[in-house]
Write an enzyme that holds these catalytic residues in place. Structure first.
Site, PDB file in Angstrom:
ATOM      1  N   GLY A 214       0.806  -1.216   0.000  1.00 33.75           N
ATOM      2  CA  GLY A 214       0.000   0.000   0.000  1.00 33.75           C
ATOM      3  C   GLY A 214       0.836   1.263   0.000  1.00 33.75           C
ATOM      4  N   ASP A 245      -9.280  -0.837  -0.179  1.00 32.16           N
ATOM      5  CA  ASP A 245     -10.287   0.232  -0.104  1.00 32.16           C
ATOM      6  C   ASP A 245     -10.559   0.904  -1.446  1.00 32.16           C
ATOM      7  OD1 ASP A 245     -10.364  -0.282   2.573  1.00 32.16           O
ATOM      8  OD2 ASP A 245      -9.267   1.507   3.185  1.00 32.16           O
ATOM      9  N   ARG A 290     -11.161   3.159   5.245  1.00 32.15           N
ATOM     10  CA  ARG A 290     -10.557   4.063   6.228  1.00 32.15           C
ATOM     11  C   ARG A 290     -10.885   5.520   5.906  1.00 32.15           C
ATOM     12  NH1 ARG A 290      -6.410   4.150   9.901  1.00 32.15           N
ATOM     13  NH2 ARG A 290      -6.204   1.884   9.699  1.00 32.15           N
TER      14      ARG A 290
END
Length: 492
Positions: A214, A245, A290
């Site tokens: 990430g 996400d 998030r």
């Protein structure tokens, strides 16, 4: 010959506002490198394909715009050699306008001989569906397309470069790993020590490094690239971005997202079954997200059993007119049950306003530790209706986060992971370095590390329009509170 750590980005400009955010190349700091014919031109599986190699001038527009057609493009379109989509998106230096990236794919010349390549692969950060598929396709792609035989797997994330064993990767070793969740290499957060990592790479004679992870991982990859350049080493650093996400602003989509949305349906369906089987039943499902509500939104649209979806991009409130309590009460009167989906990053401000805090804790990757908004919301709803309103209520809370992260990737993500892996290895073989890969407007591109992957993509008013246009079948979107908010309540 080494280069300074802070060498400026490679930016090429053209007429009509054309800007190419180019990726670094090994010849930028090792100018006398030899080139070799791409082995693919002798591979019977590829040599028969016309125009298989990417033109050196092909770029991909970050934003789709109408581009002036060259006569050569018009002829290709007429002969069926070029699609209208390619004309709009794959452009040349003199095409208009704004920011472009170098198009991914194999080049006619490569900067590594097959028996010279010593590659390694490392996975970092949290789990995500598709990690094993990316590993498999890098290994098989290097073997089958370029004849590479030396590929190492670095175990346990960045720290594995200097504190863990390595494993030799072959097509036989990785043959069926795409059918499993997780990563066969193991992973960890943190552990980034640039000097130790680069020393290890140099000592082992590794010259291609594939880093899967990430935002924090890609920042680390950028630092490794800069140190390689400073030392003047012929080592290509390629990143494959990972976030379940789907919140990387530059690329169209991140791998694992499709699988996450599909797997979330199981949790939503279980919540719906529980809710409709009880008097005043409420099912609450907390999903990943998030900073962005893409998983929650797409899972909501796919399910059609969700009554309320709360996402980080939009604040919501519980009490008063237009609040969540009011909607729950009305929905239970109308239907007798309801399902709420909430993204993990939603409502964090409400928890903080009540004095609940995580003392600004961060995990090893530097991400702020989020408070459990799903558990908090469940308790608040129970307290409001059973204690204050004296209403009989049956509430079930489901958090499928780790179940979703650990599953194997679905068919769609498997195909996508293959394209990402092949784009990365084609770039490394062509001598590009300090880049990450991903689709931009439907075409895979090489994106330099200095383009901040930390710019988070979020749902805006276009997302609101998307919701409105997709909530058909008699379903209407009702906004929570202010008309400008995107948190959605969906009356059936």
């Amino acid at each position: 010959m080494g280069h300074g750590v802070d060498s400026p980005p490679k930016i090429v400009t053209g007429s009509h506002g054309y800007v190419l955010e180019d990726v670094p190349h090994l010849i930028d700091y090792i100018p006398d490198l030899a080139t070799y014919p791409n082995p693919l031109q002798d591979n019977p599986a590829y040599s028969v394909v016309k125009q298989y190699f990417v033109n050196m001038d092909d770029t991909v527009a970050q934003k789709v715009c109408e581009c002036a057609l060259l006569m050569s493009e018009i002829r290709k379109l007429a002969s069926g050699g070029l699609t209208s989509q390619e004309i709009l998106i794959v452009v040349h230096k003199d095409s208009p306008r704004e920011t472009h990236f170098r198009r991914a794919g194999p080049r006619q010349k490569v900067y590594f001989e097959s028996d010279e390549v010593h590659a390694c692969i490392v996975t970092c950060g949290g789990l995500c569906p598709g990690l094993n598929t990316v590993i498999r396709e890098i290994v098989c792609g290097l073997y089958d397309m370029y004849g590479v035989r030396k590929i190492l797997g670095i175990e346990g994330g960045y720290s594995g470069f200097y504190s863990r064993n390595t494993i030799s990767l072959t097509p036989k070793v990785v043959n069926d790993i795409h059918k499993r969740g997780g990563t066969i290499l193991g992973t960890s957060r943190g552990g980034h020590d640039t000097s130790k990592i680069v020393d290890s790479i140099q000592d082992r004679g590794i010259n291609q490094v594939y880093i899967i992870g990430g935002d924090g991982t890609q920042k680390g990859a950028s630092v490794i690239f800069k140190e390689m350049r400073r030392r003047g080493l012929k080592v290509a650093i390629a990143g494959i971005p990972k976030t379940i996400d789907n919140d990387i602003a530059v690329i169209d989509k991140s791998f694992g997202f499709d699988t996450a949305v599909e797997e979330a349906q199981r949790a939503i369906n279980a919540a719906h079954v529980e809710a409709e089987s009880m008097e005043n039943g409420i099912g609450i499902v907390k999903l990943m997200g998030r900073y962005s509500g893409f998983i929650a939104m797409y899972a909501t649209l796919a399910s059609r059993d969700v009554d309320c979806c709360l996402i980080p991009e939009s604040p919501f409130y519980l009490e008063g007119h237009g609040g969540v309590y009011e909607f729950i009460e009305r929905r239970l009167k109308e239907n007798g049950h309801m399902v709420i989906v909430i993204a993990e990053g939603a409502g964090q401000d409400l928890l903080l306003s009540e004095g609940i805090n995580s003392v600004n804790q961060k995990d090893a990757s530097g991400n702020k530790v989020l408070l459990d908004v799903g558990l908090w919301l469940s308790q608040k709803i129970k307290d409001h209706f059973t204690r204050r309103r004296k209403v009989v209520m049956n509430l079930k809370y489901i958090d499928p986060t780790y179940m979703i992260r650990a599953v194997p990737s679905n068919a769609s993500d498997n195909v996508y992971c293959t394209l990402l892996a092949h784009s990365a290895l084609h770039g490394a073989m062509a001598g590009y370095t300090g880049f990450t890969v991903g689709p931009v407007n439907g075409r895979h591109a090489y994106i330099p590390f200095h383009i901040k992957s930390s710019v988070v993509l979020s749902l805006d008013h276009q997302g609101q329009d998307f919701l409105r246009s997709n909530l058909g079948l008699g379903m209407q979107m009702e906004l929570v509170g202010d008309k400008d908010l995107i948190s959605i309540l969906i009356p059936g």
